[in-house]
Scaffold this active site. Structure first.
Site, PDB file in Angstrom:
ATOM      1  N   GLN A 100      39.843  44.153  48.814  1.00 48.37           N
ATOM      2  CA  GLN A 100      41.292  44.290  48.885  1.00 48.37           C
ATOM      3  C   GLN A 100      41.727  45.162  50.057  1.00 48.37           C
ATOM      4  OE1 GLN A 100      42.785  45.479  45.030  1.00 48.37           O
ATOM      5  NE2 GLN A 100      42.151  43.577  44.053  1.00 48.37           N
ATOM      6  N   LEU A 313      46.913  37.948  39.553  1.00 49.27           N
ATOM      7  CA  LEU A 313      47.130  37.400  40.889  1.00 49.27           C
ATOM      8  C   LEU A 313      48.422  37.934  41.486  1.00 49.27           C
ATOM      9  CD1 LEU A 313      46.326  35.472  43.180  1.00 49.27           C
ATOM     10  CD2 LEU A 313      47.550  33.649  41.965  1.00 49.27           C
ATOM     11  N   ASP A 315      49.852  40.872  41.591  1.00 49.27           N
ATOM     12  CA  ASP A 315      49.777  42.071  42.426  1.00 49.27           C
ATOM     13  C   ASP A 315      48.847  41.872  43.621  1.00 49.27           C
ATOM     14  OD1 ASP A 315      47.032  43.477  41.826  1.00 49.27           O
ATOM     15  OD2 ASP A 315      47.798  42.990  39.846  1.00 49.27           O
ATOM     16  N   GLN A 316      47.829  41.002  43.480  1.00 51.29           N
ATOM     17  CA  GLN A 316      46.876  40.809  44.573  1.00 51.29           C
ATOM     18  C   GLN A 316      47.453  40.004  45.729  1.00 51.29           C
ATOM     19  OE1 GLN A 316      42.822  39.673  43.214  1.00 51.29           O
ATOM     20  NE2 GLN A 316      43.519  40.204  41.173  1.00 51.29           N
ATOM     21  N   HIS A 337      50.969  47.679  37.742  1.00 51.07           N
ATOM     22  CA  HIS A 337      50.061  47.550  38.879  1.00 51.07           C
ATOM     23  C   HIS A 337      50.773  46.824  40.023  1.00 51.07           C
ATOM     24  CE1 HIS A 337      45.848  48.404  39.710  1.00 51.07           C
ATOM     25  NE2 HIS A 337      45.779  47.293  40.420  1.00 51.07           N
TER      26      HIS A 337
END
Length: 367
Positions: A100, A313, A315-316, A337
């Site tokens: 990340q 997904l 937040d990513q 998050h």
């Protein structure tokens, strides 16, 4: 120097990971304090330090505070370059969380790269490798050709798993005079991320895995069979969940499931894929059948939300949405998050997000 509160909302390591990624790409220095302040063992962990160490090779930054347990760091990046990286976290620290910090700058680096990481591939409080490879990475293919390969699984506490990520860029940040010029070119060539409807369920896939010492007990097969039964009773769609074992230094197991949707029943949009997923690690004392059942029920809850983006997904994908004005997603849930990630991104790029927790919609303001 941008100042960031490391104890904001969720207050975890995500603030550090996101800040490192955007800083390296946008070429903006930052200082973050109170890192993981509310955690049992506050401060930087090994995976965070290896993220910083990797970025030292890519953007030659000035860094202060990059020590285990440090509660603050200063990071001032220089010109972004590209080189192959071989990283050994040395513990079961999460390889997927480490990525990340690296995906964003590496996707827009000056030449193809191979990143090899040794550490934990399936560990608590982080995406499993299979989730990263089959839910997140398909969303990133709009920016670059990415191959994610599992070389060996690594469970807690000894880790020793290994993954390989190959990235072949479509857009090179170094080809432009400024971050603004780069973003303008990107927007002229890449469609906004538009994930607001599930559409048609095409298929469900999954991987159930375990260490070789659990093979006689058929743990992987039992997890898979339990999940398959529950999903087959609910949906009239092809379901394929594979089972596998590997020799690993630590005992472990887990299962990852993902559902694939399409606007047209037989035509999957490769440029704006619709995939939602979930994963679950096995636990000592909990039957494999229950692990499979709980994971299947988690996927069903995500599907029944009618949202095309699962809560993880959401937040990513935010740092990548931030590069494409007019992008919009509907998540099954906007978690703390995700809101923490919104905060981290906006420290660098300004107030660009609009969130509606009631509807689950997160959008990027047009510029």
């Amino acid at each position: 120097m941008i100042k960031i509160n490391g104890n904001y909302l969720e207050g975890g390591g995500q603030i550090v990971r996101t800040s490192l990624a955007i800083s390296a790409l946008a070429q903006k220095g930052f200082e973050v304090s109170d890192i993981r302040k509310g955690r049992e063992n506050p401060g930087l962990k090994s995976q965070h330090l290896h993220g910083i160490k990797a970025l030292k090779q890519l953007c030659n930054p000035e860094v202060e505070g990059d020590e285990l347990g440090s509660l603050s760091i200063k990071f001032l990046p220089r010109k972004l370059t590209a080189k192959n990286l071989d990283i050994d976290i040395g513990t079961a620290g999460s390889a997927t969380l480490l990525m990340q910090s690296l995906f964003l700058p590496c996707i827009f680096a000056s030449k193809p790269m191979t990143i090899t990481i040794t550490g934990g591939t399936d560990v608590s409080w982080s995406p499993s490798f299979d989730y990263m490879a089959n839910v997140l990475v398909p969303q990133l293919q709009r920016f670059a050709k990415i191959e994610a390969k599992l070389l060996k699984r690594g469970y807690y506490p000894k880790g020793s798993g290994k993954i390989e990520i190959k990235i072949n860029q479509k857009f090179k940040f170094n080809s432009f005079e400024s971050f603004g010029e780069f973003q303008k070119n990107l927007n002229e060539n890449v469609r906004p991320i538009e994930l607001t409807e599930q559409h048609h369920l095409i298929q469900i896939k999954g991987v159930s895995h375990a260490s070789s010492d659990l093979e006689n007990a058929r743990v992987a097969e039992r997890q898979a069979h339990s999940a398959q039964q529950i999903l087959a009773e609910k949906y009239n769609a092809p379901i394929k969940i594979s089972s596998e074992y590997q020799n690993t230094p630590s005992t472990g197991s887990g299962i990852t499931l993902w559902a694939i949707f399409s606007k047209n029943k037989n035509d999957i949009d490769e440029f704006n894929p619709i995939r939602i997923g979930c994963d679950r690690l096995g636990e000592k004392g909990i039957k494999a059948e229950l692990i499979g059942e709980e994971t299947a029920n988690s996927l069903i809850a995500e599907i029944e939300s009618k949202a095309p983006v699962d809560s993880h997904l959401a937040d990513q994908i935010l740092p990548f949405m931030a590069l494409l004005p007019s992008s919009s997603i509907k998540a099954s849930k906007i978690t703390s998050h995700a809101m923490t990630n919104v905060y981290s991104i906006e420290q660098f790029l300004g107030s660009i997000f609009k969130t509606d927790e009631k509807t689950g919609i997160i959008s990027v303001n047009s510029q």
